[in-house]
Design an enzyme around this catalytic site. Sequence first.
Site, mmCIF file in Angstrom:
data_model
loop_
_atom_site.group_PDB
_atom_site.id
_atom_site.type_symbol
_atom_site.label_atom_id
_atom_site.label_comp_id
_atom_site.label_asym_id
_atom_site.label_seq_id
_atom_site.Cartn_x
_atom_site.Cartn_y
_atom_site.Cartn_z
ATOM 1 C CE1 TYR A 1 -3.916 2.221 0.686
ATOM 2 C CE2 TYR A 1 -2.550 3.200 2.396
ATOM 3 C CZ TYR A 1 -3.680 3.233 1.599
ATOM 4 O OH TYR A 1 -4.566 4.270 1.717
HETATM 5 N N1 LIG Z 1 -9.681 6.071 5.273
HETATM 6 C C1 LIG Z 1 -8.403 6.290 5.474
HETATM 7 O O1 LIG Z 1 -7.916 6.289 6.618
HETATM 8 C C2 LIG Z 1 -7.505 6.612 4.325
HETATM 9 C C3 LIG Z 1 -6.240 7.151 4.623
HETATM 10 C C4 LIG Z 1 -5.389 7.442 3.556
HETATM 11 C C5 LIG Z 1 -5.791 7.219 2.251
HETATM 12 N N2 LIG Z 1 -7.015 6.681 2.015
HETATM 13 C C6 LIG Z 1 -7.384 6.446 0.617
HETATM 14 O O2 LIG Z 1 -8.601 7.094 0.363
HETATM 15 C C7 LIG Z 1 -9.285 6.439 -0.706
HETATM 16 C C8 LIG Z 1 -10.721 6.191 -0.282
HETATM 17 O O3 LIG Z 1 -10.718 5.323 0.833
HETATM 18 P P1 LIG Z 1 -11.941 5.227 1.830
HETATM 19 O O4 LIG Z 1 -11.413 5.448 3.168
HETATM 20 O O5 LIG Z 1 -13.068 6.042 1.321
HETATM 21 O O6 LIG Z 1 -12.255 3.660 1.690
HETATM 22 P P2 LIG Z 1 -13.619 2.895 1.340
HETATM 23 O O7 LIG Z 1 -13.267 1.461 1.375
HETATM 24 O O8 LIG Z 1 -14.715 3.396 2.217
HETATM 25 O O9 LIG Z 1 -13.936 3.362 -0.155
HETATM 26 C C9 LIG Z 1 -13.183 2.916 -1.235
HETATM 27 C C10 LIG Z 1 -14.137 2.604 -2.386
HETATM 28 O O10 LIG Z 1 -13.333 2.177 -3.517
HETATM 29 C C11 LIG Z 1 -14.053 1.155 -4.168
HETATM 30 N N3 LIG Z 1 -13.148 0.329 -4.967
HETATM 31 C C12 LIG Z 1 -12.206 -0.538 -4.519
HETATM 32 N N4 LIG Z 1 -11.622 -1.152 -5.564
HETATM 33 C C13 LIG Z 1 -12.194 -0.652 -6.682
HETATM 34 C C14 LIG Z 1 -12.019 -0.901 -8.073
HETATM 35 N N5 LIG Z 1 -11.143 -1.823 -8.527
HETATM 36 N N6 LIG Z 1 -12.762 -0.200 -8.959
HETATM 37 C C15 LIG Z 1 -13.671 0.703 -8.512
HETATM 38 N N7 LIG Z 1 -13.904 0.951 -7.222
HETATM 39 C C16 LIG Z 1 -13.174 0.286 -6.314
HETATM 40 C C17 LIG Z 1 -14.704 0.355 -3.048
HETATM 41 O O11 LIG Z 1 -15.779 -0.434 -3.532
HETATM 42 C C18 LIG Z 1 -15.116 1.450 -2.071
HETATM 43 O O12 LIG Z 1 -16.449 1.859 -2.287
HETATM 44 C C19 LIG Z 1 -8.491 5.173 -0.992
HETATM 45 O O13 LIG Z 1 -7.681 5.397 -2.131
HETATM 46 C C20 LIG Z 1 -7.636 4.999 0.250
HETATM 47 O O14 LIG Z 1 -6.457 4.314 -0.017
HETATM 48 C C21 LIG Z 1 -7.876 6.385 3.008
#
Ligand SMILES: NC(=O)c1ccc[n+]([C@@H]2O[C@H](COP(=O)([O-])OP(=O)(O)OC[C@H]3O[C@@H](n4cnc5c(N)ncnc54)[C@H](O)[C@@H]3O)[C@@H](O)[C@H]2O)c1
Length: 248
Positions: A155
């Site tokens: 990641y």
């Molecule tokens: N929540 C955190 O703490 C955090 C911190 C740093 C970065 N992020 C990043 O933020 C972004 C959003 O994360 P989040 O917290 O909303 O997570 P989440 O899991 O709530 O949402 C992510 C969404 O991406 C969709 N997804 C996954 N694989 C996919 C694919 N192949 N094609 C289309 N859609 C796909 C999932 O179905 C989900 O709805 C991500 O890139 C994550 O890495 C999150």
Amino acid sequence: MENNWSQRVAIITGGAAGLGLATAQRLATAGVKVALFDARSEALDKAKPQLPGEVSTHEVDVTDAASVGAAVAAVVQAWGHVDILINSAGITGQTNIKTHEIPMDDFSRVMAVNVHGLVHTFQAVAPAMLERGYGRVLNVASIAGKDGNAGMASYSASKAAVIGLTKSQGKEYAQSGLTINAIAPAVVRTEIVAAMPPEQVKYMTTKIPMGRCGTVEEFATLAMFIVSAENSFTTGFCYDLTGGRSVY
Ligand SMILES: NC(=O)c1ccc[n+]([C@@H]2O[C@H](COP(=O)([O-])OP(=O)(O)OC[C@H]3O[C@@H](n4cnc5c(N)ncnc54)[C@H](O)[C@@H]3O)[C@@H](O)[C@H]2O)c1
């Protein structure tokens, strides 16, 4: 330049949940037409009624360039153009695991979603944005991509790639009317975090100087600013959202 939210069209990948959905709500409330791209059709069905105004949902796997291209074409056909692309789809892959233990198919999947996915969506929207000389692209990175989180090598590597990609794109398109920026959040308690082992979540949260997690609202506030027309002299930049963990 005025924001003119009611004349804007936004595509948000990973828009069915978490950070993407919170940002979609903010944009839709301002009058933006919003297209949610997500791999989970049931989550899309649940998300749609939560948004006001004109909203479309598209079952898209961002690792599949053809699926992305078809969905972008459908948005352009319906609404004429695309102003905003937010790449929020992402996965962690296996965590709380050392590099020598990572199954390579898991590593490849993380790269495919978190890195290849961003290139697929950008390649699909860029021609239309370049033709109109306007675009706002936001790539969701992570503090893991700056600092490197132990137990999350795939990641962390993928999110470092997101930051590098954003920096290159910022320069490549600096004179085209497009800006391409990133956000590096620390922990926000969404589904992606809920699915991680508690030890891994504790490791990440104890590193936040503010002593708390971020919220989806705090993410959406910053995201909304980044993709506004008024934010016109910053490109290739990675904005911080870490409660003080990252100061560079
Ligand atoms: N929540 C955190 O703490 C955090 C911190 C740093 C970065 N992020 C990043 O933020 C972004 C959003 O994360 P989040 O917290 O909303 O997570 P989440 O899991 O709530 O949402 C992510 C969404 O991406 C969709 N997804 C996954 N694989 C996919 C694919 N192949 N094609 C289309 N859609 C796909 C999932 O179905 C989900 O709805 C991500 O890139 C994550 O890495 C999150």
